[in-house]
Scaffold this motif. Structure first.
Motif, mmCIF file in Angstrom:
data_model
loop_
_atom_site.group_PDB
_atom_site.id
_atom_site.type_symbol
_atom_site.label_atom_id
_atom_site.label_comp_id
_atom_site.label_asym_id
_atom_site.label_seq_id
_atom_site.Cartn_x
_atom_site.Cartn_y
_atom_site.Cartn_z
ATOM 1 N N UNK A 139 0.302 -7.124 -7.883
ATOM 2 C CA UNK A 139 0.126 -6.183 -8.990
ATOM 3 C C UNK A 139 -1.210 -5.447 -8.900
ATOM 4 N N UNK A 140 -2.236 -6.114 -8.398
ATOM 5 C CA UNK A 140 -3.538 -5.452 -8.271
ATOM 6 C C UNK A 140 -3.522 -4.350 -7.216
ATOM 7 N N UNK A 141 -2.620 -4.435 -6.253
ATOM 8 C CA UNK A 141 -2.518 -3.408 -5.221
ATOM 9 C C UNK A 141 -1.584 -2.272 -5.623
ATOM 10 N N UNK A 142 -0.890 -2.411 -6.740
ATOM 11 C CA UNK A 142 0.103 -1.423 -7.165
ATOM 12 C C UNK A 142 -0.291 -0.797 -8.497
ATOM 13 N N UNK A 143 -1.557 -0.478 -8.654
ATOM 14 C CA UNK A 143 -2.035 0.066 -9.930
ATOM 15 C C UNK A 143 -1.444 1.441 -10.227
ATOM 16 N N UNK A 144 -1.341 2.300 -9.222
ATOM 17 C CA UNK A 144 -0.775 3.636 -9.445
ATOM 18 C C UNK A 144 0.710 3.563 -9.781
ATOM 19 N N UNK A 145 1.427 2.664 -9.133
ATOM 20 C CA UNK A 145 2.851 2.503 -9.430
ATOM 21 C C UNK A 145 3.058 1.960 -10.837
ATOM 22 N N UNK A 146 2.252 0.990 -11.234
ATOM 23 C CA UNK A 146 2.365 0.428 -12.582
ATOM 24 C C UNK A 146 2.017 1.479 -13.629
ATOM 25 N N UNK A 147 0.999 2.297 -13.360
ATOM 26 C CA UNK A 147 0.613 3.345 -14.313
ATOM 27 C C UNK A 147 1.724 4.366 -14.493
ATOM 28 N N UNK A 148 2.443 4.669 -13.437
ATOM 29 C CA UNK A 148 3.540 5.631 -13.568
ATOM 30 C C UNK A 148 4.720 5.028 -14.324
ATOM 31 N N UNK A 149 5.036 3.763 -14.071
ATOM 32 C CA UNK A 149 6.170 3.143 -14.747
ATOM 33 C C UNK A 149 5.889 2.914 -16.225
ATOM 34 N N UNK A 150 4.665 2.572 -16.569
ATOM 35 C CA UNK A 150 4.345 2.255 -17.962
ATOM 36 C C UNK A 150 3.959 3.480 -18.780
ATOM 37 N N UNK A 193 3.776 6.891 -17.268
ATOM 38 C CA UNK A 193 4.196 8.153 -16.665
ATOM 39 C C UNK A 193 3.064 8.945 -16.057
ATOM 40 N N UNK A 194 1.979 8.273 -15.676
ATOM 41 C CA UNK A 194 0.813 8.948 -15.114
ATOM 42 C C UNK A 194 1.044 9.172 -13.628
ATOM 43 N N UNK A 195 0.858 10.422 -13.189
ATOM 44 C CA UNK A 195 1.006 10.783 -11.783
ATOM 45 C C UNK A 195 -0.366 11.103 -11.225
ATOM 46 N N UNK A 196 -0.669 10.512 -10.113
ATOM 47 C CA UNK A 196 -1.950 10.754 -9.457
ATOM 48 C C UNK A 196 -1.916 12.125 -8.809
ATOM 49 N N UNK A 197 -2.600 13.082 -9.424
ATOM 50 C CA UNK A 197 -2.551 14.468 -8.961
ATOM 51 C C UNK A 197 -3.767 14.773 -8.106
ATOM 52 N N UNK A 198 -3.519 15.303 -6.944
ATOM 53 C CA UNK A 198 -4.628 15.705 -6.080
ATOM 54 C C UNK A 198 -5.336 16.942 -6.621
ATOM 55 N N UNK A 214 0.813 -1.230 0.000
ATOM 56 C CA UNK A 214 0.000 0.000 0.000
ATOM 57 C C UNK A 214 0.841 1.273 0.000
ATOM 58 N N UNK A 215 1.867 1.325 0.836
ATOM 59 C CA UNK A 215 2.724 2.513 0.865
ATOM 60 C C UNK A 215 3.551 2.616 -0.405
ATOM 61 N N UNK A 216 3.949 1.495 -0.960
ATOM 62 C CA UNK A 216 4.695 1.498 -2.222
ATOM 63 C C UNK A 216 3.836 2.066 -3.346
ATOM 64 N N UNK A 217 2.575 1.713 -3.361
ATOM 65 C CA UNK A 217 1.664 2.251 -4.371
ATOM 66 C C UNK A 217 1.437 3.749 -4.171
ATOM 67 N N UNK A 218 1.435 4.193 -2.915
ATOM 68 C CA UNK A 218 1.281 5.626 -2.627
ATOM 69 C C UNK A 218 2.472 6.418 -3.158
ATOM 70 N N UNK A 219 3.674 5.934 -2.926
ATOM 71 C CA UNK A 219 4.858 6.608 -3.456
ATOM 72 C C UNK A 219 4.866 6.588 -4.983
ATOM 73 N N UNK A 220 4.486 5.452 -5.566
ATOM 74 C CA UNK A 220 4.474 5.365 -7.024
ATOM 75 C C UNK A 220 3.433 6.258 -7.655
ATOM 76 N N UNK A 221 2.291 6.450 -6.987
ATOM 77 C CA UNK A 221 1.252 7.310 -7.535
ATOM 78 C C UNK A 221 1.657 8.763 -7.604
ATOM 79 N N UNK A 222 2.599 9.176 -6.773
ATOM 80 C CA UNK A 222 3.099 10.550 -6.795
ATOM 81 C C UNK A 222 4.425 10.676 -7.533
ATOM 82 N N UNK A 223 4.873 9.605 -8.193
ATOM 83 C CA UNK A 223 6.093 9.664 -8.989
ATOM 84 C C UNK A 223 7.378 9.645 -8.192
#
Length: 406
Positions: free
Chosen positions: A308-319, A321-326, A255-264
Motif C-alpha cells: 500500500x505504501x508503494x501504491x499511493x497514487x493508485x489509492x488516491x485515485x480510487x478513493x 479521484x485524484x489524477x497525477x497531472x504532469x 511500481x508500474x501499477x502505481x504509475x497507471x493508477x496515478x494517470x487514472x
C-alpha cells in the motif's frame, strides 16, 4: 471463478538444457519450472501485453527521428471520413512498428569437443578460428570451430560465433566488438539523458535475441527503469512489452501499477494484474470471471496490503479521484521559479554581499572604474583635440602666409 491455463509446465528437454530461466530472478518462487519462451508467445499473454502498450502516434511512434535519408513533410486537405481512414491506417502501421522484441533464453555457454590432436600441441601460441562462409549459411546456423594451442578442436562460444559473423559479414553501425555504450559509465550517462530506447534499439541491432550479453543488458536497463520510475522513456515502443513481461514474471508490478493508477488508467491496472495471474497461476490473488476492472484492482489492494505504501497514487485515485497531472506539476514549477527574487546589481549593493562577488566582497575590496564611454561628451572632444592633424604632400599649413607669386 476465472480459470487460467497452466502455462508453467516446461518440456523435459528445456529443463535438461538449463537449470532455471535467465529471465527469472533467483529470489522468485518456482523459478526453475518456468518456460519463458512458451509463456511469452502464448496468445493470452500477447493480448494482454498488446493492450498494455500504449500507441502514441504523434509523440512516440511517428515522431521526428535522426535518419540518414530525410523525408519531406506531406500535407493534405481531407474530409472527416478520409481522415479517419488515414488515422486507422497509421495505427495499423504503428502496430507493425511496435512488434515486441523476442524473449529468448540465452544460448548455452558449453562447448563440444570435436577432436583432440596431441601432435598439434605447441604448434602455435594463438588460437585458430575456422568459419563457414558458405553463401547460403545464415548467422544463426553458421559453423564456427576453434583450434586451441594444445591441439583441442571444439565448437565456438556464443561470443566467438557472433564476433566471427560481424567480422566476415559487416553491417553499418555494427562493429566487431561491442560498443562502449553498453557498459558503465557510458551506459548510465545515456540513461540519465533518457535515451533508453536508443540503447535498446542499438542492442537489438548488434546482438541476437538469445545472446547472453543482450539478455544481461536488457535486465540492467529494465531494473534501472523500474528503480527510477521513468516508465515514459519506453512507452509506445517495441521494448515495453518485454519490460512489462519481465516485471510480471518476477512479481514486481507495484511500481508500474502505481504509475497507471496515478494517470487514472484503471483498465491497464487490471490488465497488469491479469497478466501476473496468467504467468503465476499459483499467485494468491482471486479473479472471478465477471469481475470489473475496478473490482480487480480493489481486491488486489485488499489482498496485498503490504504494497500500500508503494501504491499511493493508485489509492488516491480510487478513493478521491485524484489524477497525477504532469501539467499541474509543470505549472507549479514555473510559478515557483518566477516567484524567486532575481538578484540585481546597482550602485548601492555592488560593493556588498549582494554584488557579483557575494561573500568574497568582505575579503577583497571592490573598486568601481568607469568605462571610457561613460565620461560624457568632453572625453570625445578631448580625444579629437589630441588627435594630430595629418599634413599631406599637397597640403600646406594654414598658419603660413601665401606668396603672391604662387
Amino acid at each position: 471463478m476465472l480459470k487460467f491455463k497452466p502455462l508453467l509446465k516446461s518440456s523435459l528437454g528445456s529443463e535438461l538444457r538449463r537449470g532455471h530461466s535467465a529471465w527469472v530472478k533467483t529470489n522468485t518462487s518456482s523459478s526453475s519450472s518456468v518456460d519463458v519462451e512458451q509463456l511469452f508467445i502464448d496468445d493470452e499473454v500477447q493480448k494482454l501485453l498488446t493492450n498494455l502498450t500504449e500507441i502514441d502516434l504523434e509523440n512516440k511512434v511517428f515522431r521526428a527521428r535522426r535518419t540518414t535519408i530525410q523525408q519531406r513533410s506531406h500535407f493534405a486537405l481531407m474530409t472527416e471520413e478520409r481522415l479517419e481512414k488515414t488515422m486507422e491506417r497509421m495505427r495499423e502501421e504503428a502496430r507493425r512498428f511496435l512488434q515486441f522484441v523476442p524473449v529468448k533464453e540465452p544460448r548455452t555457454q558449453t562447448v563440444k569437443v570435436l577432436s583432440q590432436d596431441p601432435d598439434l600441441e605447441t604448434f602455435d601460441t594463438s588460437k585458430f578460428v575456422f568459419t563457414d562462409i558458405t553463401f547460403d549459411a545464415t548467422d544463426q546456423d553458421r559453423t564456427v570451430v576453434v583450434r586451441e594451442p594444445n591441439g583441442l578442436l571444439r565448437t565456438s562460444t556464443p561470443e566467438e560465433h557472433d564476433r566471427m559473423n560481424r567480422t566476415y559479414y559487416q553491417k553499418p553501425n555494427r562493429p566487431v566488438f561491442p560498443p562502449s555504450l553498453f557498459q558503465d559509465p557510458f551506459l548510465q550517462d545515456a540513461l540519465d539523458r533518457n535515451e533508453h530506447e536508443f540503447v535498446l534499439d542499438w542492442a537489438c541491432w548488434f546482438y541476437e535475441p538469445d545472446d547472453p550479453a543482450f539478455i544481461e543488458l536488457s535486465h540492467k536497463i529494465f531494473d534501472r527503469i523500474n528503480a527510477r520510475r521513468n516508465f515514459e522513456t519506453i512507452t509506445s515502443t517495441r521494448h515495453f512489452g518485454p519490460f512489462v513481461f519481465y516485471l510480471a514474471l518476477n512479481e514486481n508490478i507495484p511500481p508500474l501499477l502505481n504509475h497507471f493508477g496515478g494517470t487514472g488508467r484503471i483498465k491497464e491496472c487490471a490488465n497488469l494484474i491479469r497478466l501476473q495471474k496468467t504467468l503465476r497461476p499459483d499467485w494468491r490473488v482471486t479473479i472471478a470471471k465477471g469481475d470489473s476492472d475496478e473490482k480487480i484492482v480493489k481486491d488486489y489492494l485488499k489482498q496485498n496490503n503490504r504494497f500500500r505504501d508503494e501504491l499511493t497514487d493508485l489509492v488516491a485515485f480510487l478513493e478521491r479521484g485524484v489524477i497525477k497531472s504532469k501539467l499541474q506539476s509543470r505549472e507549479t514549477r514555473t510559478v515557483a521559479t518566477g516567484a524567486r527574487k532575481q538578484a540585481t546589481v546597482n550602485a548601492r549593493n555592488v560593493r556588498g554581499a549582494e554584488g557579483p562577488l557575494g561573500n568574497l566582497s568582505e575579503e577583497y575590496a571592490v573598486k568601481v572604474v568607469k568605462s571610457e564611454g561613460s565620461e560624457g561628451g568632453d572625453f570625445e572632444q578631448r580625444k579629437l583635440d589630441k588627435t594630430p592633424q595629418r599634413r599631406g604632400r599637397w597640403q600646406r599649413s594654414s598658419s603660413k602666409p601665401r606668396n603672391k607669386n604662387e
